[in-house]
Design an enzyme around this catalytic site. Sequence first.
Site, PDB file in Angstrom:
ATOM      1  N   TYR A 153       0.821  -1.208   0.000  1.00 58.36           N
ATOM      2  CA  TYR A 153       0.000   0.000   0.000  1.00 58.36           C
ATOM      3  C   TYR A 153       0.849   1.249   0.000  1.00 58.36           C
ATOM      4  CZ  TYR A 153       0.806   0.912   5.036  1.00 58.36           C
ATOM      5  OH  TYR A 153       1.367   1.208   6.250  1.00 58.36           O
ATOM      6  N   ARG A 199       8.068   3.919  -4.773  1.00 61.10           N
ATOM      7  CA  ARG A 199       8.187   2.935  -3.686  1.00 61.10           C
ATOM      8  C   ARG A 199       7.169   1.806  -3.878  1.00 61.10           C
ATOM      9  NH1 ARG A 199       7.738   5.095   2.307  1.00 61.10           N
ATOM     10  NH2 ARG A 199       5.553   5.277   1.691  1.00 61.10           N
ATOM     11  N   ARG A 204      -7.978 -20.922  -1.597  1.00 61.62           N
ATOM     12  CA  ARG A 204      -6.871 -20.608  -0.687  1.00 61.62           C
ATOM     13  C   ARG A 204      -5.725 -21.580  -0.920  1.00 61.62           C
ATOM     14  NH1 ARG A 204      -5.132 -22.118   4.629  1.00 61.62           N
ATOM     15  NH2 ARG A 204      -4.053 -20.398   5.681  1.00 61.62           N
ATOM     16  N   LYS A 212       6.514  -1.975   1.950  1.00 62.41           N
ATOM     17  CA  LYS A 212       5.307  -1.409   2.582  1.00 62.41           C
ATOM     18  C   LYS A 212       4.131  -2.365   2.390  1.00 62.41           C
ATOM     19  CE  LYS A 212       3.155   3.117   3.240  1.00 62.41           C
ATOM     20  NZ  LYS A 212       3.287   3.197   4.690  1.00 62.41           N
ATOM     21  N   GLU A 235      11.668   2.471  14.539  1.00 64.13           N
ATOM     22  CA  GLU A 235      10.785   3.545  14.045  1.00 64.13           C
ATOM     23  C   GLU A 235       9.478   3.506  14.829  1.00 64.13           C
ATOM     24  OE1 GLU A 235       9.698   2.745   9.895  1.00 64.13           O
ATOM     25  OE2 GLU A 235       9.781   0.602  10.307  1.00 64.13           O
ATOM     26  N   LEU A 290      10.988   1.299   7.290  1.00 69.70           N
ATOM     27  CA  LEU A 290      10.430   1.756   6.016  1.00 69.70           C
ATOM     28  C   LEU A 290      11.238   2.975   5.548  1.00 69.70           C
ATOM     29  CD1 LEU A 290       8.019   1.181   4.054  1.00 69.70           C
ATOM     30  CD2 LEU A 290       7.019   3.237   5.018  1.00 69.70           C
TER      31      LEU A 290
HETATM   32  N1  PDD Z   1       2.837   5.019   7.340  1.00 70.52           N
HETATM   33  N2  PDD Z   1       7.487   3.806   8.995  1.00 70.52           N
HETATM   34  C1  PDD Z   1       6.368   3.061   8.950  1.00 70.52           C
HETATM   35  C2  PDD Z   1       6.350   1.747   9.647  1.00 70.52           C
HETATM   36  C3  PDD Z   1       5.222   3.538   8.279  1.00 70.52           C
HETATM   37  O1  PDD Z   1       4.105   2.798   8.219  1.00 70.52           O
HETATM   38  C4  PDD Z   1       5.277   4.820   7.652  1.00 70.52           C
HETATM   39  C5  PDD Z   1       4.114   5.379   6.890  1.00 70.52           C
HETATM   40  C6  PDD Z   1       6.475   5.563   7.735  1.00 70.52           C
HETATM   41  C7  PDD Z   1       6.627   6.907   7.075  1.00 70.52           C
HETATM   42  O2  PDD Z   1       6.687   6.782   5.677  1.00 70.52           O
HETATM   43  P1  PDD Z   1       6.210   7.967   4.718  1.00 70.52           P
HETATM   44  O3  PDD Z   1       6.985   9.175   5.102  1.00 70.52           O
HETATM   45  O4  PDD Z   1       6.573   7.492   3.354  1.00 70.52           O
HETATM   46  O5  PDD Z   1       4.733   8.144   4.935  1.00 70.52           O
HETATM   47  C8  PDD Z   1       7.556   5.013   8.397  1.00 70.52           C
HETATM   48  C9  PDD Z   1       1.660   5.444   6.612  1.00 70.52           C
HETATM   49  C10 PDD Z   1       1.465   6.909   6.598  1.00 70.52           C
HETATM   50  C11 PDD Z   1       0.450   4.673   7.126  1.00 70.52           C
HETATM   51  O6  PDD Z   1       0.606   3.489   7.351  1.00 70.52           O
HETATM   52  O7  PDD Z   1      -0.632   5.241   7.271  1.00 70.52           O
END
Ligand code: PDD
Length: 284
Positions: free
Chosen positions: A32, A51, A100, A148, A180, A204
């Site tokens: 996503y 990405r 499945r 992601k 993170e 990420l």
């Molecule tokens: N989340 N680290 C993780 C684990 C994340 O899920 C996200 C983003 C980030 C920041 O990435 P970016 O700057 O590209 O948004 C770091 C999104 C916003 C979400 O899951 O809603």
Amino acid sequence: MRTVYVNGDYLPENEATVSIFDRGFLFADGIYEVTTVVDGKLIGFDGHIKRLQRSADELKMNIKVDEPEMLEIHRELVKRNNLDQGMIYLQYTRGNPGDRDFAFPPEDTKPTLVMFTQEKKVVGTAVEENGLKVVTLEDLRWGRRDIKTVQLLYPSLAKMEAKARGADDAWMVQDGFVTEGTSNNAYIVKDGTIITRHLSNDILHGITRKSILACAQLLQMKVEERPFTVDEAYAADEAFATSASGFANPIVEIDGKKVGSGKPGEVSAKLRELYIEENMKAAV
Ligand code: PDD
């Protein structure tokens, strides 16, 4: 009612459906992106789309992301939903094999693509004013956090644990070092130096992170990309977190201990301001 996108169609949200055999539903076999919208324009779109392709390639998903087509769908959703501020959520799964099976479906199985808008105030928020409280928790996610994927159960549990402890979010910790946040990248500031974990499979590769570090360079701030410990975080002058929808959000408390003065810091405020300015210029 929102208009959402499913596999080529724009539909009212209550008419949009996906199969019970969808790999996303049965195996969390999906990827996503979340792209922020300000004044009806997309922030960092190019980075999110690149990405997305990388995530697909790493999982051997048979997806060729068509950037102009994606932009068109994003814009159409903004228009149809009159979205001024908020996000566009995009999810691709390996599709519906009709049953499945742990093995991947045949190559010609069509991936599922869904997209929808979320209205949310992203500029001038209460968090910007007051900051966030975080707790530290062991990082129990899998080893490919650079992809992601929609496997978000542990971040979701961590978020709930943070709330149960009276905080807003969790910073996850591996071998004593912060990786993170549940859905954001983590930073501390000590003696004027910004410290954030280096890129690897452990985190990420945030699109916002990249832009914020570019802003830090423009502001001639010192940056160290390296792991930092929980004790370093407790002793920091400032802390913040970055994500597409949060930009650079100040962290004012870690595990019940005030960070610096306990007020949102200057460094994150300056970075946030420049980030918005630069990204609004480049918004599409
Ligand atoms: N989340 N680290 C993780 C684990 C994340 O899920 C996200 C983003 C980030 C920041 O990435 P970016 O700057 O590209 O948004 C770091 C999104 C916003 C979400 O899951 O809603």
